[in-house]
Structures are given as structure tokens and as C-alpha cells.
Scaffold this motif. Sequence first.
Motif, PDB file in Angstrom:
ATOM      1  N   HIS A  74       0.839  -1.211   0.000  1.00 44.74           N
ATOM      2  CA  HIS A  74       0.000   0.000   0.000  1.00 44.74           C
ATOM      3  C   HIS A  74       0.870   1.256   0.000  1.00 44.74           C
ATOM      4  N   LEU A  75       1.968   1.219   0.740  1.00 47.65           N
ATOM      5  CA  LEU A  75       2.892   2.349   0.756  1.00 47.65           C
ATOM      6  C   LEU A  75       3.461   2.593  -0.636  1.00 47.65           C
ATOM      7  N   ASP A  76       3.914   1.549  -1.292  1.00 46.43           N
ATOM      8  CA  ASP A  76       4.460   1.685  -2.655  1.00 46.43           C
ATOM      9  C   ASP A  76       3.430   2.268  -3.611  1.00 46.43           C
ATOM     10  N   ARG A  77       2.182   1.774  -3.529  1.00 48.81           N
ATOM     11  CA  ARG A  77       1.114   2.238  -4.427  1.00 48.81           C
ATOM     12  C   ARG A  77       0.793   3.705  -4.172  1.00 48.81           C
ATOM     13  N   LEU A  78       0.662   4.090  -2.902  1.00 47.66           N
ATOM     14  CA  LEU A  78       0.322   5.480  -2.585  1.00 47.66           C
ATOM     15  C   LEU A  78       1.439   6.439  -2.986  1.00 47.66           C
ATOM     16  N   LEU A  79       2.684   6.040  -2.773  1.00 46.73           N
ATOM     17  CA  LEU A  79       3.809   6.886  -3.191  1.00 46.73           C
ATOM     18  C   LEU A  79       3.836   7.034  -4.712  1.00 46.73           C
ATOM     19  N   ALA A  80       3.555   5.964  -5.433  1.00 44.58           N
ATOM     20  CA  ALA A  80       3.516   6.023  -6.900  1.00 44.58           C
ATOM     21  C   ALA A  80       2.364   6.902  -7.388  1.00 44.58           C
ATOM     22  N   ASP A  81       1.281   6.981  -6.598  1.00 46.49           N
ATOM     23  CA  ASP A  81       0.115   7.780  -6.978  1.00 46.49           C
ATOM     24  C   ASP A  81       0.228   9.244  -6.576  1.00 46.49           C
ATOM     25  N   GLY A  82       1.334   9.628  -5.920  1.00 42.44           N
ATOM     26  CA  GLY A  82       1.539  11.041  -5.615  1.00 42.44           C
ATOM     27  C   GLY A  82       1.636  11.388  -4.148  1.00 42.44           C
ATOM     28  N   LEU A 100       2.092   9.969   5.911  1.00 38.57           N
ATOM     29  CA  LEU A 100       2.182  10.415   4.520  1.00 38.57           C
ATOM     30  C   LEU A 100       1.445  11.730   4.345  1.00 38.57           C
ATOM     31  N   ALA A 101       1.615  12.334   3.166  1.00 40.14           N
ATOM     32  CA  ALA A 101       0.854  13.523   2.790  1.00 40.14           C
ATOM     33  C   ALA A 101       0.312  13.301   1.392  1.00 40.14           C
ATOM     34  N   ASP A 102      -0.924  13.753   1.159  1.00 40.57           N
ATOM     35  CA  ASP A 102      -1.493  13.666  -0.188  1.00 40.57           C
ATOM     36  C   ASP A 102      -0.825  14.707  -1.077  1.00 40.57           C
TER      37      ASP A 102
END
Length: 115
Positions: A74-82, A100-102
Motif C-alpha cells: 500500500h505504501l508503494d502504491r500510494l507513493l507512486a500515486d503522488g 504520509l501527505a497527499d
Amino acid sequence: MELAMVLDCADPERLAAFWAGALGYRRTGGDPPYVGLADPAGRRPDLLLQRVPEPRSGKNRMHLDLRVDALQPHLDRLLADGARRLRGPFDDRGWLTAVLADPEGNEFCLIVPPR
């Protein structure tokens, strides 16, 4: 009574794409200055993104915790999404946590509860 969450932002269209992917929500429309997102299963609160003129300043007074069964995918996916990593992962009394931050800097946590 029904709970809905509202997130102030500068660009609701941009954040709608991020948060829909992060939460697995679908866009429900909305009239400016709003964009609505909803859980397709209807079990979780709606998220309304509201355009506001003032920039975000300081730390969020409230933030979202996204509880997951495994952190790294989930961390990898969210970082890849911005998303941006602010801290972690670290152990918070048995809860594996990453802050994290959006894309607009709104903080949220990605958390794996203790087993």
C-alpha cells in the motif's frame, strides 16, 4: 445520523483522483466547489473535497488513518500515486505506522494494526 468527511483543498479534481485510488472509492459528482467520493459498497463514510481559497497552513487538526493488512504494497502504491512520505514506517505501540501527505500536503497515516 450519517458521517461524511470534508477535506478542504485547492484543487478538488486533482485530489479526487488521488483519494479515489487510495480508498477504492468512486466519484459521485458534485457541483463546484465540491467533488464527492463514495465507497462503492456504501459501508464507509463519503469524502467530499471542497475547494477553498486559502492555502493549508500548519498541521492538520484531524487526519485519516488507513488501516491495512500489509504496509509495503500500500505504501508503494500510494507513493507512486503522488503521496509523499513524511515519517516512518515506525512502531507506534505495536501499530506499524507511516505518516504520509497527499499531493496537497494533507497528512494521513497508513497503519498495520497489531496481530
